[in-house]
Write a protein that holds these residues in place. Structure first.
Motif, PDB file in Angstrom:
ATOM      1  N   ILE A 159       5.358   3.931   1.613  1.00  0.00           N
ATOM      2  CA  ILE A 159       4.998   2.514   1.173  1.00  0.00           C
ATOM      3  C   ILE A 159       5.212   1.380   1.907  1.00  0.00           C
ATOM      4  N   GLY A 160       4.338   0.462   2.163  1.00  0.00           N
ATOM      5  CA  GLY A 160       4.710  -0.600   3.107  1.00  0.00           C
ATOM      6  C   GLY A 160       3.369  -1.731   2.909  1.00  0.00           C
ATOM      7  N   HIS A 161       3.686  -2.655   3.696  1.00  0.00           N
ATOM      8  CA  HIS A 161       2.759  -3.924   3.820  1.00  0.00           C
ATOM      9  C   HIS A 161       1.683  -3.732   4.876  1.00  0.00           C
TER      10      HIS A 161
ATOM     11  N   GLU B 241      -5.862   1.546   6.409  1.00  0.00           N
ATOM     12  CA  GLU B 241      -5.959   2.266   7.522  1.00  0.00           C
ATOM     13  C   GLU B 241      -4.867   2.633   8.315  1.00  0.00           C
ATOM     14  N   ARG B 242      -4.000   1.632   8.614  1.00  0.00           N
ATOM     15  CA  ARG B 242      -2.758   1.927   9.425  1.00  0.00           C
ATOM     16  C   ARG B 242      -1.612   2.931   8.465  1.00  0.00           C
ATOM     17  N   MET B 243      -1.363   2.636   7.202  1.00  0.00           N
ATOM     18  CA  MET B 243      -0.645   3.254   6.529  1.00  0.00           C
ATOM     19  C   MET B 243      -0.940   4.697   6.293  1.00  0.00           C
ATOM     20  N   GLN B 244      -2.306   4.940   6.350  1.00  0.00           N
ATOM     21  CA  GLN B 244      -2.926   6.328   6.322  1.00  0.00           C
ATOM     22  C   GLN B 244      -2.655   7.047   7.791  1.00  0.00           C
ATOM     23  N   GLU B 245      -2.750   6.388   8.634  1.00  0.00           N
ATOM     24  CA  GLU B 245      -2.499   6.983  10.070  1.00  0.00           C
ATOM     25  C   GLU B 245      -1.130   7.439  10.197  1.00  0.00           C
ATOM     26  N   ILE B 246      -0.067   6.548   9.633  1.00  0.00           N
ATOM     27  CA  ILE B 246       1.183   6.752   9.787  1.00  0.00           C
ATOM     28  C   ILE B 246       1.560   7.965   8.820  1.00  0.00           C
TER      29      ILE B 246
ATOM     30  N   ASN C 134       0.837  -1.105  -0.027  1.00  0.00           N
ATOM     31  CA  ASN C 134      -0.135   0.052  -0.180  1.00  0.00           C
ATOM     32  C   ASN C 134       0.923   1.177  -0.091  1.00  0.00           C
ATOM     33  N   ILE C 135       0.404   2.257  -0.755  1.00  0.00           N
ATOM     34  CA  ILE C 135       1.146   3.460  -0.734  1.00  0.00           C
ATOM     35  C   ILE C 135       0.441   4.738  -0.625  1.00  0.00           C
ATOM     36  N   VAL C 136       0.919   5.528   0.258  1.00  0.00           N
ATOM     37  CA  VAL C 136       0.290   6.699   0.460  1.00  0.00           C
ATOM     38  C   VAL C 136       1.012   7.960  -0.225  1.00  0.00           C
TER      39      VAL C 136
END
Length: 257
Positions: A236-238, A242-247, A222-224
């Motif tokens: 970018i990460g696995h 929702e967690r990627m967006q928070e980070i 997933n990429i934000v």
């Protein structure tokens, strides 16, 4: 031995009476002719039923709208397709036309193939997809080492990065390194998430203007991504979306402070 075309015409009842009688006589006298007739007769299959699932899944509305835009041609005065051979010929032609129309639609809908803002993310995703937890194994560098690595990025990208600004909640900083894409410096800050594995914050100079955060998936990750007036960013990460967006929201707030 009559040709398959002649035998098929005989099966379809398209031969003149004299020729049909000749074929009948040959089939009665020659087992090869009779066997070939029997084989060709087996092709009288329920074509309509066989193609029904494909026709049901066809993009009918889209194709009809595209065909409606084509100038009408003069109606053909030839005979209608009443035989199996005529039906198969028309089917083949329509399949080819459908493929061409669908490819033309895809070419139009995709727009220009080259988009710098997406290409650099694709390259980074290819690179990060090779990372495993073992790639980033080892202790977290001390703050002075982190600061020295980030200072190298500052000099090339014109940023004021610090360990505090790029720290991710609950995720270990591993290294900051300078790469290059399209003759431009590209910063990569690598992290190791104890739950989902490698993660990276990447930054490149960009004049595409300010853009709000958005999401995409590449290489199973997933990429934000977002941008300001001078730089483009991507996380970018696995981790789940929702967690990627928070980070990303957390680090973005610190980078723009």
């Amino acid at each position: 031995m009559p040709s398959d075309e002649e035998l098929t015409a005989f099966i379809d009842g398209e031969l003149p009476p004299q020729d049909a009688t000749h074929i009948e006589a040959l089939a009665a006298a020659d087992d090869r002719v009779a066997g070939r007739l029997e084989f060709l007769s087996r092709s009288s299959l329920p074509f309509k039923e066989a193609f029904a699932p494909l026709l049901a899944a066809a993009p009918q509305a889209r194709l009809e709208s595209m065909l409606a835009a084509i100038p009408a041609r003069q109606e053909s005065k030839g005979p209608a397709f009443t035989s199996r051979r005529g039906f198969l010929g028309a089917l083949a032609a329509s399949v080819v036309a459908g493929v061409i129309a669908d490819r033309a639609y895809l070419g139009i809908s995709r727009g220009p193939s080259k988009d710098e803002s997406t290409e650099w993310r694709a390259v980074v995703a290819e690179y990060i997809s090779l990372y495993t937890p073992d790639t980033l194994a080892g202790p977290v560098p001390p703050l002075d080492v982190q600061s020295a690595q980030l200072a190298l990025l500052d000099g090339k990208l014109g940023l004021a990065l610090s360990p505090e600004k790029v720290a991710l909640p609950g995720i270990d900083f591993k290294r900051a390194q300078l790469l290059e894409y399209d003759d431009k410096p590209l910063a990569q800050i690598a992290y190791l998430d104890p739950e989902t594995g490698p993660m990276a914050l990447c930054i490149i100079r960009s004049n595409s203007g300010e853009k709000a955060p958005d999401m995409e998936g590449r290489k199973g990750m997933n990429i934000v991504y977002w941008s300001d007036d001078t730089h483009a960013f991507m996380l970018i990460g696995h981790a789940p979306v929702e967690r990627m967006q928070e980070i990303a929201d957390s680090v973005r707030a610190k980078l723009t402070a």
